[in-house]
Write a protein that holds these residues in place. Structure first.
Motif, short mmCIF file in Angstrom:
data_model
loop_
_atom_site.label_atom_id
_atom_site.label_comp_id
_atom_site.label_asym_id
_atom_site.label_seq_id
_atom_site.Cartn_x
_atom_site.Cartn_y
_atom_site.Cartn_z
N UNK A 1 8.97 11.89 -13.36
CA UNK A 1 7.58 12.16 -12.95
C UNK A 1 6.57 11.31 -13.72
N UNK A 2 6.80 11.13 -15.03
CA UNK A 2 5.84 10.40 -15.86
C UNK A 2 5.73 8.95 -15.40
N UNK A 3 6.90 8.33 -15.15
CA UNK A 3 6.90 6.93 -14.69
C UNK A 3 6.27 6.82 -13.31
N UNK A 4 6.55 7.82 -12.46
CA UNK A 4 5.98 7.83 -11.12
C UNK A 4 4.46 7.87 -11.19
N UNK A 5 3.96 8.72 -12.08
CA UNK A 5 2.51 8.86 -12.22
C UNK A 5 1.88 7.53 -12.66
N UNK A 6 2.53 6.86 -13.61
CA UNK A 6 2.04 5.55 -14.08
C UNK A 6 1.99 4.55 -12.93
N UNK A 7 3.04 4.61 -12.08
CA UNK A 7 3.15 3.69 -10.94
C UNK A 7 1.99 3.91 -9.97
N UNK A 8 1.77 5.18 -9.61
CA UNK A 8 0.70 5.50 -8.66
C UNK A 8 -0.66 5.17 -9.27
N UNK A 9 -0.79 5.41 -10.57
CA UNK A 9 -2.03 5.10 -11.26
C UNK A 9 -2.33 3.60 -11.18
N UNK A 10 -1.28 2.80 -11.34
CA UNK A 10 -1.47 1.34 -11.28
C UNK A 10 -1.97 0.92 -9.89
N UNK A 11 -1.48 1.59 -8.85
CA UNK A 11 -1.95 1.26 -7.49
C UNK A 11 -3.42 1.60 -7.34
N UNK A 12 -3.82 2.80 -7.81
CA UNK A 12 -5.22 3.20 -7.65
C UNK A 12 -6.15 2.40 -8.55
N UNK A 13 -5.60 1.85 -9.63
CA UNK A 13 -6.39 0.96 -10.47
C UNK A 13 -6.75 -0.31 -9.69
N UNK A 14 -5.87 -0.67 -8.76
CA UNK A 14 -6.12 -1.84 -7.91
C UNK A 14 -7.02 -1.53 -6.72
N UNK A 15 -7.42 -0.27 -6.58
CA UNK A 15 -8.23 0.14 -5.43
C UNK A 15 -9.61 0.61 -5.90
N UNK A 16 -10.52 -0.32 -6.10
CA UNK A 16 -11.81 0.08 -6.66
C UNK A 16 -12.70 0.84 -5.68
N UNK A 17 -12.56 0.56 -4.36
CA UNK A 17 -13.42 1.23 -3.38
C UNK A 17 -12.60 2.24 -2.59
N UNK A 18 -13.05 3.49 -2.56
CA UNK A 18 -12.37 4.51 -1.76
C UNK A 18 -13.33 4.98 -0.67
N UNK A 19 -13.09 4.59 0.60
CA UNK A 19 -13.93 5.07 1.69
C UNK A 19 -13.64 6.53 1.98
N UNK A 20 -14.52 7.20 2.74
CA UNK A 20 -14.31 8.63 3.00
C UNK A 20 -13.28 8.88 4.10
N UNK A 21 -13.09 7.93 4.99
CA UNK A 21 -12.13 8.13 6.07
C UNK A 21 -11.27 6.90 6.29
N UNK A 22 -10.15 7.09 7.03
CA UNK A 22 -9.23 5.99 7.27
C UNK A 22 -9.91 4.84 8.02
N UNK A 23 -10.74 5.20 9.02
CA UNK A 23 -11.38 4.14 9.81
C UNK A 23 -12.34 3.31 8.95
N UNK A 24 -13.02 3.99 8.03
CA UNK A 24 -13.92 3.28 7.12
C UNK A 24 -13.16 2.23 6.32
N UNK A 25 -11.97 2.58 5.86
CA UNK A 25 -11.15 1.64 5.09
C UNK A 25 -10.70 0.47 5.95
N UNK A 26 -10.32 0.76 7.19
CA UNK A 26 -9.89 -0.32 8.08
C UNK A 26 -11.02 -1.31 8.29
N UNK A 27 -12.23 -0.78 8.50
CA UNK A 27 -13.40 -1.64 8.70
C UNK A 27 -13.66 -2.46 7.43
N UNK A 28 -13.55 -1.80 6.28
CA UNK A 28 -13.75 -2.49 5.00
C UNK A 28 -12.79 -3.67 4.89
#
Lengths: 347, 291
Positions: free
Chosen positions: A183-210
């Motif tokens: 679990x600890x390694x998994x959390x680090x992995x997911x954290x690394x992905x979200x570190x690469x995602x600076x903008x979080x839109x409110x909906x899926x379509x918003x992200x697609x447009x972005x």
């Protein structure tokens, strides 16, 4: 004196117009039987295609003219709106936890809603894939590549978007398997992905447009159908779809909002509507819109062929069901909040 | 004024209070470039995108039932909100400018509140008050009235955000005019209401029109507050700004910008009438100098 009488008349006329407009708008809009389908973000095109077929079917069976209204936004935001009183007859949301939230917080949906319809109340399934720019300049092949430094990831906010939660669980499930349940390694992995995602839109379509329209990011984590749609909409010369080796089996469920249909007297039509989604006609439309139909036998072969084969895990198997996944990962103070906090502190 | 100055400028060397021509042109150039880049270019982009696929595609937007419904709803909301705000603005300004009472400064502050509150909050308060889980939610539901996620909620939120426009325009004007004319009318035996209609109202009519224009532009263009209370039901609770967002998110760029150009066109007309009013009735629009 003259100017005053004119302005008084003008005021009277303005008030009369306002009054007549408001009178006509109220009842006229509600006269015909209308069903309100409150849905999540990427299903706009799907229900735009299904609704006219249902309306024709209902007319043929009962002789009644019915109207289907649609509302689309992030799945979590839509659940919130229904809890706050949006008069939905049916909800067709991105994940079970959002319908559970309506059931728990408003009492308008029976707790056993998921047993009332076949396939866990999901007329179709889907999964999470990646959309990258043409030529795949960052060489993205699998979830591992999203966690690498220097890759910019676009994904919506799991707090408001259902698709975003599937994205998150897809990454988590992949990493959990890769690190043999650590679990600890998994959390680090997911954290690394979200570190690469600076903008979080409110909906899926918003992200697609972005990603597609505004040209931000190297990779979009998206619903399979959303990726195909962007692919079609913006031209196949601009993007490529990358399918990871493992992803999550997304089951977007549907339910009748008991409290609202009983108050409005629309139960029969609302139940017919959700059942209609399992009919051959609707299943074929579902496959045409790049969702994975519950009954593939009703879909056109060519439509099914477009969907890639990959290893899919269920939320039940990996996370012990949506209620648990929601509580552990996305509730206030859950794992996602923790990841975000550490991420903010690290910056 | 310029006529009086012209010979002096010609006859004498540069005056100390005047910048060198180079500085002047540079400053004007910077201002023009800034305006062009941040105001005119985006505005031009709206119309270019709207007409990107020809005039036919542009007008096809306005045949869409959802777009027609959005335009209709926006007009209905403005038709309810603007007269209400005009009535409220006149009475508030009248009370504040012509009378002295305890709590006057509190009232002025309250009128200004919507300017300082984020539109999202302005919408959310109505969900918290009238939503199903809100304070009066069960009560309004028992009366069979749907407030939030329906037209009443949109009207309430729009009233909230346009609250200050008329009052803010009239208060300084009425304060400047003072109470002398009203006092004269009352001395001559006119009733309070008649004094208001025959003395006060004619004095403020241009200022009032100006405030109404601004309130109308905001009422039609409001996005944030309305988005929160709308429920986004297609063809029912989407105003023009919300419909623009929906169309844009559906990759329907031409229609999104065509509808946006309608709002931009409205803004331009408002601006035109505003400039006309300022030019024609400058003395009677006191608020002009304070903005």
């Amino acid at each position: 004196m003259r100017s005053i009488s004119i302005s008084r008349r003008a005021l009277g006329a303005a008030l009369a117009i306002a009054a007549s407009l408001s009178i006509f708008s109220g009842p006229a809009a509600q006269a015909a039987t209308a069903l309100l389908n409150v849905s999540y973000d990427p299903t706009r095109e799907l229900y735009k295609a299904i609704n006219p077929v249902f309306i024709a079917d209902w007319k043929a069976k009962t002789g009644e003219t019915i109207e289907v209204q649609a509302s689309h936004a992030g799945s979590g935001a839509q659940a919130r709106a229904v809890i706050d009183g949006l008069a939905a007859d049916v909800v067709t949301l991105a994940l079970a936890a959002d319908i559970d939230a309506i059931a728990a917080k408003s009492g308008k949906i029976a707790p056993d809603w998921q047993k009332k319809l076949p396939n866990n109340a999901s007329p179709y399934t889907s999964t999470i894939v990646f959309l990258v720019r043409k030529g795949n300049p960052k060489k993205i092949k699998n979830w591992d590549d999203l966690a690498k430094p220097g890759v910019s990831v676009v994904t919506p906010n799991p707090k408001t978007s259902g698709g975003a939660r599937w994205n998150y669980l897809g990454a988590w499930g992949y990493a959990l398997k890769k690190f043999n349940g650590d679990e600890a390694k998994t959390k680090e992995f997911v954290k690394a992905i979200y570190k690469n995602a600076p903008v979080l839109d409110t909906g899926a379509r918003g992200s697609t447009i972005t990603f597609a329209q505004r040209g931000l990011g190297d990779v979009l984590i998206a619903w399979e159908n959303e990726a195909f749609l962007a692919f079609e909409e913006f031209g196949k010369d601009k993007f490529e779809i990358v399918v990871p080796t493992v992803s999550v089996l997304a089951e977007p469920p549907v339910a009748v909002v008991d409290g609202n249909v009983d108050a409005k007297g629309t139960r029969k039509a609302a139940e017919a509507y959700v059942n209609f989604l399992y009919t051959p006609a609707a299943q074929a439309i579902i496959a045409k819109n790049y969702y994975r139909p519950a009954h593939p036998e009703f879909a056109a072969k060519a439509d099914l062929k477009r969907l890639p084969k990959l290893e899919l895990f269920t939320v039940d198997a990996v996370f012990g069901g949506w209620a648990k996944a929601q509580k552990t990962h996305f509730a206030d103070g859950g794992v996602f909040d923790d990841i975000q906090k550490q991420d903010a502190a690290a910056r | 004024m310029s006529e009086a100055l012209a010979p002096a400028v010609l006859a004498t060397p540069r005056r100390v209070t005047e910048e060198a021509p180079l500085t002047r042109y540079l400053l004007i150039g910077v201002a023009v470039a800034f305006l062009g880049l941040f105001l005119l270019l985006p505005l031009a982009a709206v119309f270019t995108e709207a007409l990107g696929k020809g005039v036919g595609a542009f007008f096809a937007t306005f045949d869409e039932p959802d777009a027609v419904a959005a335009i209709r709803l926006t007009l209905i909301v403005a038709a309810i909100v603007v007269p209400l705000n005009a009535a409220f603005g006149v009475s508030a300004a009248w009370a504040i400018a012509k009378f002295s009472f305890p709590g006057k400064s509190v009232l002025i502050t309250l009128i200004d509140l919507p300017f300082s509150v984020s539109p999202v909050v302005s919408g959310l308060v109505y969900v918290l008050v009238f939503g199903a889980q809100g304070m009066f939610g069960p009560f309004v539901k028992a009366q069979g009235i749907q407030v939030v996620f329906a037209i009443p909620g949109i009207v309430l939120a729009t009233i909230f955000v346009t609250f200050p426009f008329v009052a803010r325009e009239l208060i300084p004007l009425m304060q400047e005019q003072g109470t002398v004319e009203e006092e004269a009318a009352l001395t001559l035996g006119a009733s309070g209401f008649r004094t208001f209609l025959t003395v006060t109202l004619p004095n403020i009519k241009w200022g009032l029109l100006y405030g109404v224009l601004l309130a109308n532009a905001r009422a039609m263009g409001e996005f944030g507050a309305v988005s929160v209370v709308s429920g986004h039901i297609r063809g029912l609770t989407n105003t023009i700004p919300l419909q623009v967002e929906i169309l844009y998110n559906e990759y329907n760029i031409v229609s999104a910008f065509a509808l946006a150009s309608l709002l931009a066109g409205l803004a331009l007309v408002t601006l035109g009438i505003k400039t006309l009013l300022e030019w024609r009735y400058a003395g009677q629009i006191a608020g002009r100098r304070r903005h």
